[in-house]
Design an enzyme around this catalytic site. Sequence first.
Site, PDB file in Angstrom:
ATOM      1  N   SER A 151       0.825  -1.196   0.000  1.00 56.72           N
ATOM      2  CA  SER A 151       0.000   0.000   0.000  1.00 56.72           C
ATOM      3  C   SER A 151       0.868   1.258   0.000  1.00 56.72           C
ATOM      4  O   SER A 151       1.703   1.431  -0.884  1.00 56.72           O
ATOM      5  CB  SER A 151      -0.952  -0.047   1.204  1.00 56.72           C
ATOM      6  N   GLU A 188      -9.547  -4.370  -6.136  1.00 57.47           N
ATOM      7  CA  GLU A 188      -9.162  -3.115  -5.476  1.00 57.47           C
ATOM      8  C   GLU A 188      -8.901  -1.974  -6.448  1.00 57.47           C
ATOM      9  O   GLU A 188      -8.650  -2.168  -7.637  1.00 57.47           O
ATOM     10  CB  GLU A 188      -7.974  -3.334  -4.554  1.00 57.47           C
ATOM     11  N   HIS A 193      -7.684  -5.216  -1.053  1.00 57.96           N
ATOM     12  CA  HIS A 193      -6.457  -4.541  -0.680  1.00 57.96           C
ATOM     13  C   HIS A 193      -5.664  -5.332   0.363  1.00 57.96           C
ATOM     14  O   HIS A 193      -6.200  -5.755   1.383  1.00 57.96           O
ATOM     15  CB  HIS A 193      -6.823  -3.156  -0.121  1.00 57.96           C
TER      16      HIS A 193
END
Length: 287
Positions: free
Chosen positions: A135, A227, A257
Amino acid sequence: MSTTMHESLPPLRPGRPSSPELDGRRAMFAPTEIDPGLGISSEATEIADIECLVLNPEGSVTILYLHGGGYRMGSPEAYNAYGATLAAGADARVVLPRYRLAPENPFPAGLHDAVAVYLELARASDTPIVLAGDSAGAGLAAAVTVTMCLGDARRPAGLMLMSPWLDLRCSSPFYGTASDVFFTRDTAASARDDYLQGAPQDDVLVSPLLADHAGFPPTLIQVGGDEALVGDALGLTTSLAGHNIGCTLEVLADQGHTWPLIQPESAAARASVESCVRFIRSRSSSG
């Protein structure tokens, strides 16, 4: 930090206090437990004056892993379990820095910390270094790579990104079509505002998708098919291919995610970890 590296980074800036709501969300990033059966030891240490958690200190390849959390949450301890799995599978030393978080420490504080740790690892040993993250941590790992390409330091042997947030403009059409609710456009915009606090969204050290990727190392990118960050992953893959740089993109159907962290016992998570281990091992003989 070398003069070239220092000059390539923007200066530090003052931030603002976190909110009670953010403090509560931070508390949810609880430490995870290392499976005793893996035989992985851990130690807390400082590298370049940055607190780090080191798993499997005697590993034959180093993974500098930058945790996710939107640049404003997360901790090394929350990655005990995941990091230990990578360490055991790939005979790797995993270094997890406690880099500074926004909004108290906005861009580029976390990048300064990550670059400092990388440079010290590169200076102290010839062991191959794989830069990795998930991320926002994946975006930070890519930004460190951009910094190395701008300077004169040894470049990483590999780059390994999970659910990478690489473009803080958040303009990808996948934000409008993704079914995953964990990392939405609103979540991304809130995290971006806490992190940037007026810094430009198109700075290549903020949005490394916009950088010149010539000189990047072989790269593994994993993203969930459900995602919003599929677009970021596709963009980097296309750019690396245009520069004739080896890149493996794995889109895991029906996954959201950072699925290996959220559902570590799932078959999809195990498959993703196995692929990471193969990639790390493939880079273990590289400098």
